[in-house]
Design a protein around this motif. Structure first.
Motif, PDB file in Angstrom:
ATOM      1  N   ASP A  24       0.837  -1.202   0.000  1.00  0.00           N
ATOM      2  CA  ASP A  24       0.000   0.000   0.000  1.00  0.00           C
ATOM      3  C   ASP A  24       0.876   1.258   0.000  1.00  0.00           C
ATOM      4  O   ASP A  24       0.561   2.246  -0.662  1.00  0.00           O
ATOM      5  CB  ASP A  24      -0.915   0.015   1.237  1.00  0.00           C
ATOM      6  CG  ASP A  24      -1.921  -1.123   1.213  1.00  0.00           C
ATOM      7  OD1 ASP A  24      -2.414  -1.442   0.115  1.00  0.00           O
ATOM      8  OD2 ASP A  24      -2.211  -1.693   2.275  1.00  0.00           O
ATOM      9  N   HIS A  25       1.961   1.196   0.755  1.00  0.00           N
ATOM     10  CA  HIS A  25       2.840   2.368   0.832  1.00  0.00           C
ATOM     11  C   HIS A  25       3.473   2.685  -0.525  1.00  0.00           C
ATOM     12  O   HIS A  25       3.692   3.852  -0.847  1.00  0.00           O
ATOM     13  CB  HIS A  25       3.929   2.155   1.888  1.00  0.00           C
ATOM     14  CG  HIS A  25       3.478   2.559   3.256  1.00  0.00           C
ATOM     15  ND1 HIS A  25       3.641   3.821   3.760  1.00  0.00           N
ATOM     16  CD2 HIS A  25       2.816   1.872   4.204  1.00  0.00           C
ATOM     17  CE1 HIS A  25       3.118   3.888   4.960  1.00  0.00           C
ATOM     18  NE2 HIS A  25       2.609   2.702   5.263  1.00  0.00           N
ATOM     19  N   ASP A  26       3.767   1.622  -1.290  1.00  0.00           N
ATOM     20  CA  ASP A  26       4.317   1.872  -2.632  1.00  0.00           C
ATOM     21  C   ASP A  26       3.322   2.683  -3.459  1.00  0.00           C
ATOM     22  O   ASP A  26       3.710   3.523  -4.268  1.00  0.00           O
ATOM     23  CB  ASP A  26       4.622   0.538  -3.339  1.00  0.00           C
ATOM     24  CG  ASP A  26       5.825  -0.159  -2.714  1.00  0.00           C
ATOM     25  OD1 ASP A  26       6.547   0.498  -1.928  1.00  0.00           O
ATOM     26  OD2 ASP A  26       6.041  -1.356  -3.005  1.00  0.00           O
ATOM     27  N   GLU A  27       2.038   2.416  -3.250  1.00  0.00           N
ATOM     28  CA  GLU A  27       0.997   3.160  -3.982  1.00  0.00           C
ATOM     29  C   GLU A  27       0.825   4.564  -3.392  1.00  0.00           C
ATOM     30  O   GLU A  27       0.758   5.548  -4.132  1.00  0.00           O
ATOM     31  CB  GLU A  27      -0.343   2.406  -3.906  1.00  0.00           C
ATOM     32  CG  GLU A  27      -0.312   0.975  -4.428  1.00  0.00           C
ATOM     33  CD  GLU A  27      -0.091   0.881  -5.923  1.00  0.00           C
ATOM     34  OE1 GLU A  27      -0.600   1.744  -6.655  1.00  0.00           O
ATOM     35  OE2 GLU A  27       0.625  -0.033  -6.369  1.00  0.00           O
ATOM     36  N   ALA A  55       2.884   6.371  -1.898  1.00  0.00           N
ATOM     37  CA  ALA A  55       4.034   7.240  -2.193  1.00  0.00           C
ATOM     38  C   ALA A  55       3.886   7.961  -3.528  1.00  0.00           C
ATOM     39  O   ALA A  55       4.533   8.992  -3.754  1.00  0.00           O
ATOM     40  CB  ALA A  55       5.315   6.421  -2.184  1.00  0.00           C
TER      41      ALA A  55
END
Lengths: 172, 359
Positions: free
Chosen positions: B36-39, B41
């Motif tokens: 989720d964090h990759d998204e 960001a």
């Protein structure tokens, strides 16, 4: 020392007044501090008004939540990083939030309650609403997140490519 | 300002997320996982900064397993086990911040598990153009820190300071590690006793249910305290400990150790010697758990049926045939098959094989 029958008058940002039991406001770090700062006699009934930067409609929701959680233990337990999960929202809280899902402005309501919980320093409510929002974006693509959060992108295409490259853990 | 969403719905409540204070956003992001964090960001600059700030607190991505083979004390080959697929990876260069693990074709991957049965070839130094193993381990640790592995397997690894630091981090943060294998591994020359202590401390902290430690060096640092603590912490664990020169570094158990080990499901440790006088009580205690498993270690002598008859309860029956004994729980359809085998390497010792199984 909290006197459960003692009442506190809260004035909202849109000029309304609500009088509530101290048994509810004890969960709000902001209101408790305001009462302490007033240095009024604890037996004063009701206490002088406490101004809160929350509108009337949102405060009503906050009070509804506080009423249900009036007997929750204090202080609210600090969560370790391992305990920061989002799949443990109690049933009553889930139903409470789902009531807003039937409204067109559900997102705005959720954000308003998160902001109110933060301003009033109500840790349990903040924890629950943050979990609710986390659950909404969990597992979504960036396009889906953007739609849910109504958020504009301020990156250039090159910057986005760079971030994706940095975050990737392996290359083909 | 207004935007039009994908569904064509105009909204006057724009950038609601952006209106939240940073600490609220950090609370929300702390409940997302690294995927989720990759998204997140890539949502906006502010979200990118806040995502970076809360990544260390966010949930890791669950992965079935990671296997690492070190070849000739230099090249490291990684295999990630995901649902329904394996990804073969390598990391040869890690001098630039964007150097990542690279996928390899399955056809290029050797049958590396055969390595642990072969003699270890040790070649010092690094290969031209390739990073040193320690640097690769450090980088791999950083890249793979977003994952929570259920299984970790290391083959022919040199256990050095870099490896120990990585494993300490895993042991502190893992919530799912249940299988840990060190196969044909050895300690770097620079690692002294405190390094061995660090490995044991991390293993005690990680507490995998299955643990197999095969050292091609002396493993006498694995002592009673470790065995006792591990057996106490993990109910019905599967534990195997093997090392080179097992006959030279026998571990003679104190009287109470057997009782502690009765909680172990599977247990194999050829260098451990438990005095036969203290053997029956933990065996019978283990039998009463009625859980299948096997035990292998050394004992000081064979046992006879009279001793068993004296020690066992009224709900058990025993039959003996030379070095073989069977103790049955009469009303539970469960039994213990015991076999004593004269030790080839140490003449005064016996090997014991205890099989707990349904009759």
């Amino acid at each position: 020392r909290i006197y459960p029958l003692m009442r506190v008058t809260l004035t909202t940002s849109d000029g309304a007044s609500v009088t509530v039991s101290r048994q509810l406001t004890k969960h709000s770090g902001f209101i408790e501090k305001a009462i302490t700062d007033m240095a009024v006699d604890d037996n004063a009934v009701p206490l002088s008004a406490v101004a809160v930067d929350v509108d009337d409609a949102t405060l009503k929701l906050v009070i509804e939540w506080l009423t249900e959680h009036r007997d929750d233990a204090l202080p609210y337990p600090e969560k370790t990083d391992e305990e920061r999960r989002a799949d443990d929202i109690p049933a009553w809280d889930q139903a409470f939030v789902q009531k807003w899902d039937t409204k067109e402005d559900q997102q705005q309501t959720l954000y308003a309650v998160i902001t109110a919980a933060d301003k009033l320093d109500i840790k349990g409510l903040l924890d629950m609403t943050c979990k609710t929002l986390a659950n909404k974006i969990n597992g979504k693509t960036v396009e889906e997140m953007r739609e849910i959060l109504q958020l504009e992108c301020d990156f250039t295409e090159e910057e986005l490519a760079e971030i994706r490259k940095e975050n990737a853990w392996c290359e083909n | 300002m207004q935007i039009i969403t994908k569904n064509g719905v105009e909204s006057e409540y724009l950038d609601l997320l952006s209106r939240l204070p940073n600490d609220c956003l950090m609370e929300i992001f702390a409940r997302l996982d690294h995927n989720d964090h990759d998204e997140v960001a890539t949502l906006s600059r502010r979200m990118c900064t806040l995502s970076d700030g809360s990544r260390s607190r966010c949930a890791k991505i669950l992965v079935f397993g990671l296997e690492i083979l070190q070849e000739r004390r230099r090249e490291l080959h990684f295999t990630m086990r995901l649902p329904r697929q394996k990804i073969f990876l390598e990391l040869k260069d890690c001098t630039r911040p964007w150097d990542k693990l690279k996928k390899r074709n399955e056809g290029d991957v050797k049958d590396y598990k055969s390595h642990y049965t072969s003699e270890l070839q040790v070649i010092s130094g690094s290969v031209d153009g390739c990073a040193k193993p320690g640097e690769i381990i450090d980088r791999a640790a950083a890249i793979l820190s977003k994952f929570d592995f259920q299984s970790l397997e290391f083959y022919s690894m040199c256990i050095d300071d870099h490896f120990l630091t990585w494993f300490e981090q895993i042991a502190r943060t893992s919530r799912t590690l249940n299988n840990f294998i060190l196969m044909n591994c050895f300690f770097d020359d620079a690692i002294r006793s405190d390094g061995r202590e660090r490995l044991l401390s991390s293993l005690s902290l990680a507490r995998p249910i299955t643990m197999c430690l095969v050292f091609c060096c002396d493993a006498s640092f694995i002592d009673e305290t470790f065995l006792r603590n591990y057996a106490k912490a993990v109910l019905f664990a599967r534990l195997g400990i093997f090392n080179a020169g097992q006959s030279r570094s026998l571990l003679f158990a104190s009287k109470g150790l057997g009782e502690s080990l009765s909680q172990l499901g599977m247990f194999s440790m050829p260098r451990l010697v438990i005095n036969t006088d203290w053997l029956l009580s933990p065996l019978l205690k283990r039998l009463r758990h009625k859980t299948e498993g096997t035990w292998h270690f050394r004992t000081t002598r064979n046992i006879d049926q009279r001793e068993i008859d004296t020690a066992m309860g009224s709900d058990m029956k025993c039959s003996s045939n030379g070095n073989r004994h069977t103790i049955e729980l009469a009303d539970a359809n469960f039994k213990l098959d015991l076999r004593f085998i004269q030790d080839n390497m140490v003449a005064t010792m016996w090997n014991i094989e205890a099989v707990f199984q349904y009759a």
